[in-house]
Design an enzyme around this catalytic site. Structure first.
Site, PDB file in Angstrom:
ATOM      1  N   TRP A  70       7.481   7.349  -0.213  1.00  0.00           N
ATOM      2  CA  TRP A  70       6.225   7.801  -0.817  1.00  0.00           C
ATOM      3  C   TRP A  70       6.047   9.305  -0.757  1.00  0.00           C
ATOM      4  CZ3 TRP A  70       4.400   5.196  -4.500  1.00  0.00           C
ATOM      5  CH2 TRP A  70       4.515   3.809  -4.507  1.00  0.00           C
ATOM      6  N   LYS A  79      -4.444  -1.651   1.360  1.00  0.00           N
ATOM      7  CA  LYS A  79      -3.780  -1.982   2.626  1.00  0.00           C
ATOM      8  C   LYS A  79      -4.847  -2.433   3.636  1.00  0.00           C
ATOM      9  CE  LYS A  79       0.087   0.103   1.213  1.00  0.00           C
ATOM     10  NZ  LYS A  79       0.562   0.009  -0.132  1.00  0.00           N
ATOM     11  N   ASP A 122      -1.735  11.826   2.977  1.00  0.00           N
ATOM     12  CA  ASP A 122      -1.792  10.511   2.342  1.00  0.00           C
ATOM     13  C   ASP A 122      -1.790   9.481   3.465  1.00  0.00           C
ATOM     14  OD1 ASP A 122      -1.274   8.074   1.170  1.00  0.00           O
ATOM     15  OD2 ASP A 122       0.543   8.714   0.108  1.00  0.00           O
TER      16      ASP A 122
HETATM   17  C1  LIG Z   1       1.843   5.661   1.575  1.00  0.00           C
HETATM   18  C2  LIG Z   1       1.668   5.349   0.120  1.00  0.00           C
HETATM   19  N1  LIG Z   1       1.310   6.342  -0.717  1.00  0.00           N
HETATM   20  C3  LIG Z   1       1.133   6.123  -2.023  1.00  0.00           C
HETATM   21  C4  LIG Z   1       1.336   4.877  -2.583  1.00  0.00           C
HETATM   22  C5  LIG Z   1       1.107   4.661  -4.050  1.00  0.00           C
HETATM   23  O1  LIG Z   1      -0.135   4.040  -4.197  1.00  0.00           O
HETATM   24  P1  LIG Z   1      -0.744   3.513  -5.555  1.00  0.00           P
HETATM   25  O2  LIG Z   1       0.041   2.327  -5.973  1.00  0.00           O
HETATM   26  O3  LIG Z   1      -2.167   3.212  -5.214  1.00  0.00           O
HETATM   27  O4  LIG Z   1      -0.663   4.623  -6.543  1.00  0.00           O
HETATM   28  C6  LIG Z   1       1.715   3.808  -1.753  1.00  0.00           C
HETATM   29  C7  LIG Z   1       1.927   2.471  -2.293  1.00  0.00           C
HETATM   30  O5  LIG Z   1       2.102   1.495  -1.643  1.00  0.00           O
HETATM   31  C8  LIG Z   1       1.869   4.055  -0.358  1.00  0.00           C
HETATM   32  O6  LIG Z   1       2.217   3.073   0.494  1.00  0.00           O
END
Ligand SMILES: Cc1ncc(COP(=O)(O)O)c(C=O)c1O
Length: 379
Positions: A116, A210, A186
């Site tokens: 990520w 989550k 994040d």
């Molecule tokens: C740590 C993290 N950041 C970003 C994301 C991307 O999130 P989204 O699908 O809400 O755009 C995820 C997706 O699981 C994630 O686990």
């Protein structure tokens, strides 16, 4: 005291409680029941939550309560705005550099600790430069960096990192970065799983699916001094100022997702007893599972190095892909779901979000022990 055996526990756990999915993840049973009721009729409103306008005073109160509950749970200092946005955490990957990097020469520091955080830098080049201060790629993203390994640039517009890498299961145990450079994090997969030292951040974001509720809403905490630096000459929906001024009702927000988020924050406050209690419970769950995994490291091959192992997501492999396939099949037969690894890395992964109970983890741990015994002593 007689404690229930995991086998007898299994009988008392619903399928929803045996959901170890990485996201959208398990939600507390009491929240699901209230959400179920609200789909027919929100208490006192006489209408389904799915048919209630976002312009009603009721919904204004819902958003205000969501904000207040998050403030209380985190002991959020004054000077932070709490926003409920759309577009998931992926939108923040672009919205943040677009708002803060004002020229192609502006540079922001990024820590690349897994899937990520690698994704989080993709959009930066449209607006400025992403300077990768540290990358765990060559080591397969098995650990986070130590403070001594980081040479953060004091001129950087901000430092961005991902507190918990959902795919690889590595999590920061100490906050990285310098206090004189705005820290942006994040926290999608560990937000509200433990207390946070909010004062030391300038912006925190986390999508809901989550630990907070269903997909559709992303929480952003932004400090006033960083907000003041955010540009206004960007498309309206990508302008933090518009969302602050509209107090998160700029256009039609995801009413249902925000309503469930309120239920989850009430549950955290009233049933769990706050974030310290939540953290303790999450530690217990992770330890319960780790006891089994660490007893046979040659069989259960945990991806993360010990000092970086996540409390929320534990990614591991078995000696062969065939064993992993059998593991998943047999787990499914027992009603244990969501255990496959991310599509980018394969293998297995257990997610222990707030909504997963200790009883569910004990049940899973028992399954692991039995599975291992069956390989050691085939019938
Ligand atoms: C740590 C993290 N950041 C970003 C994301 C991307 O999130 P989204 O699908 O809400 O755009 C995820 C997706 O699981 C994630 O686990």
């Amino acid at each position: 005291m007689v404690t229930a055996s995991p086998t007898s526990l299994r009988g008392r756990l619903s399928d929803n409680q045996l959901n170890f999915s990485a996201g959208p993840g398990a939600l507390p049973e009491s929240v699901l029941r209230q959400a179920q009721d609200a789909i027919l009729e929100v208490p006192g409103q006489g209408l389904s939550v799915l048919g209630l306008s976002h312009r009603t005073p009721w919904f204004r109160d819902v958003v205000d309560e969501a904000e207040e509950n998050i403030r209380q749970l985190l002991h959020l200092p004054a000077g932070f705005r709490v926003l409920f946005l759309q577009g998931g955490s992926s939108l923040q990957f672009g919205m943040i550099p677009q708002s803060l990097l004002r020229s192609p020469h502006d540079s922001a520091d990024y820590l690349v600790t897994g899937y990520w955080s690698r994704r989080s830098i993709e959009d930066v080049a449209h607006f400025g430069q992403a300077r990768v201060v540290w990358s765990g790629e060559s080591q397969g993203y098995r650990r986070v960096p130590s403070a001594a390994e980081l040479e953060c640039d004091p001129r950087s517009v901000y430092l961005h990192y991902v507190s918990n890498e959902t795919v690889e299961g590595v999590q920061f145990q100490q906050m990285p970065g310098r206090d004189d450079v705005p820290r942006i994090c994040d926290m999608s997969s560990d937000f509200l799983s433990a207390p946070i030292d909010c004062d030391r951040y300038s912006l925190i974001y986390a999508h809901a699916q989550k630990n907070l509720g269903p997909a559709g809403v992303t929480v952003v905490l932004i400090r006033d001094d960083l907000l003041a630096r955010c540009r206004r000459d960007v498309p309206t929906m990508l302008n933090f100022h518009n969302h602050v001024e509209a107090r998160s009702i700029y256009n039609t927000p995801p009413v249902f997702a925000i309503y469930v988020l309120v239920l989850v924050t009430r549950w955290l406050r009233d049933e769990v007893g706050g974030l310290e209690a939540m953290q303790q419970c999450n530690q217990q769950k992770a330890e319960c599972l780790s006891r089994v995994l660490d007893a046979r490291p040659g069989f259960w091959r945990v991806h993360a190095e010990p000092g970086s192992r996540s409390v929320m997501n534990i990614a591991f492999r078995l000696p062969t892909p065939e064993l992993e396939r059998r593991f998943l099949e047999q787990a499914l037969d027992e009603g244990l779901r969501g255990l496959e690894g991310h599509r980018s890395v394969g293998g297995l992964r257990v997610s222990l979000y707030n909504g997963v109970t200790l009883a569910a983890v004990e049940c899973l741990a028992e399954f692991l022990r039995d599975f291992q015994a069956r390989q050691d002593h085939p019938a």
